[in-house]
Scaffold this active site. Structure first.
Site, PDB file in Angstrom:
ATOM      1  N   ASP A   1      47.454  56.588  17.134  1.00  8.05           N
ATOM      2  CA  ASP A   1      48.592  55.708  16.811  1.00  8.05           C
ATOM      3  C   ASP A   1      49.886  56.343  17.341  1.00  8.05           C
ATOM      4  O   ASP A   1      50.254  57.447  16.934  1.00  8.05           O
ATOM      5  CB  ASP A   1      48.684  55.543  15.281  1.00  8.05           C
ATOM      6  CG  ASP A   1      49.706  54.496  14.861  1.00  8.05           C
ATOM      7  OD1 ASP A   1      49.553  53.922  13.775  1.00  8.05           O
ATOM      8  OD2 ASP A   1      50.661  54.238  15.645  1.00  8.05           O
TER       9      ASP A   1
ATOM     10  N   HIS B   1      47.661  51.486  16.755  1.00  2.00           N
ATOM     11  CA  HIS B   1      48.487  51.213  15.563  1.00  2.00           C
ATOM     12  C   HIS B   1      47.963  50.065  14.688  1.00  2.00           C
ATOM     13  O   HIS B   1      47.703  50.249  13.496  1.00  2.00           O
ATOM     14  CB  HIS B   1      49.924  50.918  16.005  1.00  2.00           C
ATOM     15  CG  HIS B   1      50.877  50.735  14.867  1.00  2.00           C
ATOM     16  ND1 HIS B   1      50.979  51.639  13.829  1.00  2.00           N
ATOM     17  CD2 HIS B   1      51.768  49.733  14.590  1.00  2.00           C
ATOM     18  CE1 HIS B   1      51.895  51.223  12.976  1.00  2.00           C
ATOM     19  NE2 HIS B   1      52.394  50.068  13.409  1.00  2.00           N
TER      20      HIS B   1
ATOM     21  N   SER C   1      52.130  49.181   8.468  1.00  3.33           N
ATOM     22  CA  SER C   1      53.287  49.724   9.197  1.00  3.33           C
ATOM     23  C   SER C   1      54.552  49.679   8.326  1.00  3.33           C
ATOM     24  O   SER C   1      54.522  50.221   7.219  1.00  3.33           O
ATOM     25  CB  SER C   1      53.430  48.966  10.513  1.00  3.33           C
ATOM     26  OG  SER C   1      54.169  49.682  11.436  1.00  3.33           O
TER      27      SER C   1
HETATM   28  O1  LIG Z   1      50.636  44.320  14.401  1.00  3.60           O
HETATM   29  C1  LIG Z   1      51.806  44.715  14.518  1.00  3.60           C
HETATM   30  C2  LIG Z   1      52.874  43.966  15.166  1.00  3.60           C
HETATM   31  C3  LIG Z   1      54.149  44.706  14.778  1.00  3.60           C
HETATM   32  C4  LIG Z   1      53.655  46.089  14.393  1.00  3.60           C
HETATM   33  C5  LIG Z   1      54.393  46.723  13.228  1.00  3.60           C
HETATM   34  C6  LIG Z   1      55.584  47.481  13.734  1.00  3.60           C
HETATM   35  C7  LIG Z   1      56.223  48.323  12.639  1.00  3.60           C
HETATM   36  O2  LIG Z   1      56.341  47.871  11.511  1.00  3.60           O
HETATM   37  N1  LIG Z   1      56.633  49.628  12.933  1.00  3.60           N
HETATM   38  C8  LIG Z   1      56.385  50.232  14.242  1.00  3.60           C
HETATM   39  C9  LIG Z   1      57.644  50.850  14.787  1.00  3.60           C
HETATM   40  C10 LIG Z   1      58.277  51.810  13.800  1.00  3.60           C
HETATM   41  C11 LIG Z   1      59.559  52.360  14.400  1.00  3.60           C
HETATM   42  O3  LIG Z   1      60.100  53.282  13.484  1.00  3.60           O
HETATM   43  C12 LIG Z   1      61.409  53.679  13.699  1.00  3.60           C
HETATM   44  C13 LIG Z   1      62.142  53.301  14.814  1.00  3.60           C
HETATM   45  C14 LIG Z   1      63.452  53.740  14.954  1.00  3.60           C
HETATM   46  C15 LIG Z   1      64.027  54.558  13.978  1.00  3.60           C
HETATM   47  F1  LIG Z   1      65.288  54.974  14.109  1.00  3.60           F
HETATM   48  C16 LIG Z   1      63.305  54.936  12.859  1.00  3.60           C
HETATM   49  C17 LIG Z   1      61.993  54.484  12.737  1.00  3.60           C
HETATM   50 CL1  LIG Z   1      61.031  54.932  11.356  1.00  3.60          CL
HETATM   51  C18 LIG Z   1      58.568  51.083  12.503  1.00  3.60           C
HETATM   52  C19 LIG Z   1      57.299  50.455  11.925  1.00  3.60           C
HETATM   53  N2  LIG Z   1      52.271  45.880  14.072  1.00  3.60           N
END
Ligand SMILES: O=C1CC[C@@H](CCC(=O)N2CCC(COc3ccc(F)cc3Cl)CC2)N1
Length: 321
Positions: A257, A287, A140
């Protein structure tokens, strides 16, 4: 006049990075002295909690694991154990503002700090094991950190494994209007929080969702606008860098996802120069694939460990002797 000068002289200069000898020990957000925890101190003087999984014999390679937003490196223990059993030396840290590391919770002044700290830890481990090949595994936001770290040192990594990496914004959440509003809000109310990461979209295994919700080392608050802006900046930087990527990588992504759009992984697979690249799509996968239904999680661990061991360079003649 002299009174101004004398008052200035009375000011005592305290330099926060050099605590006085009797200063209280620096403690983790959970109150544990860092002197009792494995840690590194980053370029801004922040303590980052570290984990190491060291094989008994001579390690064959180094593997750095980069966790995602709002979580920490503890949940990668099972993955790290599997890699350790294959004589790989695995290491990780909680990024600034996450888990047992210092820093404002799930916030960052500049996304580059995550990459700088990762390179600091990688360089430390390479100095201890100068002849070992180095891999990165990222999930992620940790995938975005992995991609940008490998882009900064294109010759340093034998391979990069990406589990549902953040490469592109989710189109629903990144409509031009929402992006415009986020940028506007960032100037007016940067610490305003938007929605939080909905844990139900993390995994189809409800025990994993419950474990995530119950883990107090995770951040369950709302996402600050300023943090969202940093994520957007990282996404924009990856769009620019992907066409010049030529290092080997393995992409694993679920097509259900809802947190990191699979189109980002497809775009990276299609637009990178790499000749050694593999993408595996998990039908219906959510995800956090490594924590999805048991058969998916097991498949992910097998894919990842097999790909890494196949990419460890055969020992050159002098090393083999
Ligand atoms: O197991 C696990 C536990 C935690 C999870 C990982 C979560 C993680 O890292 N994410 C998911 C959400 C994603 C939101 O993205 C944005 C939001 C607002 C914005 F303005 C621009 C972007 Cl790009 C960013 C990446 N996995």
């Amino acid at each position: 006049g002299s009174d101004v000068l004398s008052s200035l002289l009375r000011v005592s200069v305290t330099d926060s990075s050099m605590p006085e000898p009797g200063a209280a020990p620096r403690r983790s957000p959970q109150g544990v002295p860092y002197s009792d925890l494995p840690h590194i101190v980053n370029a801004d003087g922040l303590h980052l909690f570290c984990r190491y999984w060291e094989p008994t014999g001579q390690p064959r390679a180094l593997v750095f694991i980069a966790h995602g937003a709002g979580e920490h490196c503890g949940p990668y223990d099972e993955m790290a154990q599997r890699l350790k059993e294959l004589s790989l030396l695995v290491f990780a840290h909680d990024h600034v503002g996450h888990g047992q590391s210092e820093g404002d919770r799930m916030n960052i002044k500049d996304f580059q700090i995550y990459i700088r700290d990762s390179l600091q830890h990688i360089d430390l481990m390479k100095s201890r094991h100068p002849d070992l090949p180095v891999f990165i595994v990222g999930h992620s936001m940790g995938g975005a950190i992995s991609i940008l770290t490998a882009c900064e040192r294109p010759g340093d990594f034998v391979g990069v494994v990406l589990i549902a990496p953040l490469v592109q914004m989710n189109p629903e959440s990144a409509t031009p209007f929402k992006v415009f509003m986020a940028k506007l809000l960032n100037h007016m109310l940067p610490s305003l929080t938007m929605g939080s990461i909905e844990s139900k979209w993390l995994s189809r295994d409800k025990r994993q969702v419950e474990a995530y919700d119950a883990d107090e080392l995770n951040y369950h608050g709302g996402m600050r606008v300023s943090f969202g802006m940093q994520l957007m900046a990282a996404v924009e930087r990856m769009q620019r860098e992907i066409p010049s990527i030529s290092w080997p990588f393995l992409l694993l992504h679920g097509d259900a996802d809802k947190l990191c759009d699979i189109r980002g992984s497809r775009m990276m697979y299609d637009n990178s120069l790499s000749t050694d690249k593999k993408i595996k799509i998990y039908e219906g996968g959510y995800h956090a694939l490594h924590h999805d239904l048991p058969e998916v999680a097991e498949s992910v661990l097998k894919e990842l460990t097999t790909w890494i061991t196949e990419h460890i360079p055969a020992a050159t003649s002098q090393e083999a002797q």
